[in-house]
Each structure stands twice: as C-alpha cells, then as structure tokens.
Write a protein that holds these residues in place. Structure first.
Motif, PDB file in Angstrom:
ATOM      1  N   ALA A  63      65.808  19.250  69.385  1.00 57.63           N
ATOM      2  CA  ALA A  63      65.420  20.269  68.270  1.00 57.63           C
ATOM      3  C   ALA A  63      64.778  21.486  68.667  1.00 57.63           C
ATOM      4  O   ALA A  63      63.934  21.354  69.662  1.00 57.63           O
ATOM      5  CB  ALA A  63      64.667  19.151  67.265  1.00 57.63           C
ATOM      6  N   VAL A  64      64.922  22.430  68.108  1.00 60.57           N
ATOM      7  CA  VAL A  64      64.403  23.533  68.163  1.00 60.57           C
ATOM      8  C   VAL A  64      63.520  23.618  67.033  1.00 60.57           C
ATOM      9  O   VAL A  64      63.833  23.850  65.876  1.00 60.57           O
ATOM     10  CB  VAL A  64      65.149  24.944  68.152  1.00 60.57           C
ATOM     11  CG1 VAL A  64      64.345  26.194  68.625  1.00 60.57           C
ATOM     12  CG2 VAL A  64      66.263  24.778  69.365  1.00 60.57           C
ATOM     13  N   ASN A  66      59.967  25.742  65.392  1.00 60.44           N
ATOM     14  CA  ASN A  66      59.113  26.678  65.556  1.00 60.44           C
ATOM     15  C   ASN A  66      59.719  27.353  66.652  1.00 60.44           C
ATOM     16  O   ASN A  66      58.812  28.085  67.638  1.00 60.44           O
ATOM     17  CB  ASN A  66      57.688  26.524  65.789  1.00 60.44           C
ATOM     18  CG  ASN A  66      57.212  26.002  64.396  1.00 60.44           C
ATOM     19  OD1 ASN A  66      57.823  25.974  63.114  1.00 60.44           O
ATOM     20  ND2 ASN A  66      55.779  25.789  64.301  1.00 60.44           N
ATOM     21  N   ASN A  67      60.946  27.757  67.224  1.00 63.98           N
ATOM     22  CA  ASN A  67      61.218  28.434  68.329  1.00 63.98           C
ATOM     23  C   ASN A  67      61.221  27.693  69.572  1.00 63.98           C
ATOM     24  O   ASN A  67      61.427  28.391  70.622  1.00 63.98           O
ATOM     25  CB  ASN A  67      61.193  30.123  68.053  1.00 63.98           C
ATOM     26  CG  ASN A  67      61.692  30.531  66.945  1.00 63.98           C
ATOM     27  OD1 ASN A  67      62.652  30.172  66.487  1.00 63.98           O
ATOM     28  ND2 ASN A  67      60.841  31.355  66.455  1.00 63.98           N
ATOM     29  N   LYS A  68      60.846  26.730  69.623  1.00 65.00           N
ATOM     30  CA  LYS A  68      60.712  25.930  71.012  1.00 65.00           C
ATOM     31  C   LYS A  68      61.491  24.695  70.956  1.00 65.00           C
ATOM     32  O   LYS A  68      61.850  23.883  69.982  1.00 65.00           O
ATOM     33  CB  LYS A  68      58.997  25.167  71.135  1.00 65.00           C
ATOM     34  CG  LYS A  68      58.138  26.570  71.269  1.00 65.00           C
ATOM     35  CD  LYS A  68      56.610  25.973  71.181  1.00 65.00           C
ATOM     36  CE  LYS A  68      55.871  27.180  71.253  1.00 65.00           C
ATOM     37  NZ  LYS A  68      54.552  27.109  71.370  1.00 65.00           N
ATOM     38  N   ILE A  69      62.087  24.482  72.105  1.00 63.24           N
ATOM     39  CA  ILE A  69      63.100  23.260  72.231  1.00 63.24           C
ATOM     40  C   ILE A  69      62.209  21.993  72.393  1.00 63.24           C
ATOM     41  O   ILE A  69      61.456  22.006  73.644  1.00 63.24           O
ATOM     42  CB  ILE A  69      63.693  23.431  73.606  1.00 63.24           C
ATOM     43  CG1 ILE A  69      64.815  24.711  73.163  1.00 63.24           C
ATOM     44  CG2 ILE A  69      64.922  22.187  73.761  1.00 63.24           C
ATOM     45  CD1 ILE A  69      65.824  25.585  74.415  1.00 63.24           C
ATOM     46  N   MET A  70      62.599  20.960  71.705  1.00 62.69           N
ATOM     47  CA  MET A  70      61.750  19.730  71.830  1.00 62.69           C
ATOM     48  C   MET A  70      62.782  18.564  71.969  1.00 62.69           C
ATOM     49  O   MET A  70      63.975  18.726  71.544  1.00 62.69           O
ATOM     50  CB  MET A  70      60.868  19.609  70.392  1.00 62.69           C
ATOM     51  CG  MET A  70      60.062  20.687  70.519  1.00 62.69           C
ATOM     52  SD  MET A  70      58.818  20.779  71.364  1.00 62.69           S
ATOM     53  CE  MET A  70      57.537  21.370  70.502  1.00 62.69           C
ATOM     54  N   LYS A  71      62.341  17.393  72.628  1.00 60.21           N
ATOM     55  CA  LYS A  71      62.941  16.233  72.600  1.00 60.21           C
ATOM     56  C   LYS A  71      62.162  15.046  71.950  1.00 60.21           C
ATOM     57  O   LYS A  71      61.069  15.303  71.754  1.00 60.21           O
ATOM     58  CB  LYS A  71      63.602  15.920  73.795  1.00 60.21           C
ATOM     59  CG  LYS A  71      62.367  15.497  74.987  1.00 60.21           C
ATOM     60  CD  LYS A  71      62.889  15.303  76.164  1.00 60.21           C
ATOM     61  CE  LYS A  71      62.051  14.904  77.169  1.00 60.21           C
ATOM     62  NZ  LYS A  71      61.103  16.178  77.783  1.00 60.21           N
ATOM     63  N   VAL A  72      62.799  13.981  71.764  1.00 59.86           N
ATOM     64  CA  VAL A  72      62.005  12.604  71.274  1.00 59.86           C
ATOM     65  C   VAL A  72      61.017  12.298  72.202  1.00 59.86           C
ATOM     66  O   VAL A  72      61.212  12.410  73.462  1.00 59.86           O
ATOM     67  CB  VAL A  72      63.047  11.698  70.941  1.00 59.86           C
ATOM     68  CG1 VAL A  72      62.326  10.306  70.628  1.00 59.86           C
ATOM     69  CG2 VAL A  72      64.017  11.874  70.056  1.00 59.86           C
ATOM     70  N   GLY A  73      59.688  12.166  71.478  1.00 60.07           N
ATOM     71  CA  GLY A  73      58.611  11.915  72.395  1.00 60.07           C
ATOM     72  C   GLY A  73      57.738  13.009  72.474  1.00 60.07           C
ATOM     73  O   GLY A  73      56.595  12.929  73.034  1.00 60.07           O
TER      74      GLY A  73
END
Length: 106
Positions: A63-64, A66-73
């Motif tokens: 998921a992006v 606030n313009n940052k790429i994130m993953k679960v956890g």
C-alpha cells in the motif's frame, strides 16, 4: 552659485527618501504567500491524517500511504498495518483507509 547650495540639500533629501523606502521594503510581506497560520495548519493536518494513495495486490500486497510504500506489519505514524485489501488498508487502531475516500464520501 545657487546650484552649489541646492545640491547638498537635494542629495540629502534623496538619501533620506531612499532610506525610508528601504526600511519600508523590509517590513512589507509578499501578498501571494499564504499566511503563517495556513502553513502551520497544513503541516498539522498532513502529520495527523493518513491518505491511502494506491494499493498493489499480487503475491505480496503493498500500500502507498502518504506517498510511502508499506506492507503488512509496517508502521505509519505509530500505527501498524494489519491487512491490505483490494481498495482498503486496515490499521491496528481500528481505522480503515479507503482508496478515493474523498470522492466516495460526497
């Protein structure tokens, strides 16, 4: 003879005018700039709100936010990402971020 007496007075007058305009120029503010309160509110809002920009689904979902790429956890602003769906992200504090939230709430 008269011109010699006027020249010092004229130059002194021009000097005082230029100093006056220089002093006023330092206190003038650019009218096209937003006010100080507007800038501080905008900074506060971006720090508190989380915006889901996009979701990438596949073998691993990302998921992006606030313009940052994130993953679960991963954590964003102290909140852990619990799950990533097709168009939403669930957070550990119970919030659910939706894609295009501002458009669907109208």
């Amino acid at each position: 003879m008269l011109l010699n007496k006027i020249n010092p007075y004229l130059s002194l007058g021009f000097l005082s005018l230029s100093l006056t305009f220089a002093a006023q120029g330092q206190t003038l503010r650019d009218p096209t700039l937003p006010s100080q309160t507007y800038q501080s509110e905008a900074v506060a809002n971006t720090q508190q709100s989380l915006v889901l920009n996009s979701v990438i689904n596949g073998a691993s979902s990302y998921a992006v936010i606030n313009n940052k790429i994130m993953k679960v956890g991963d954590s964003v602003q102290g909140v852990r990402i619990v799950s990533i769906g097709k168009s939403h992200v669930s957070l550990s504090d119970g919030r659910k971020l939706q894609l295009f939230q501002s458009v669907t709430q109208r």
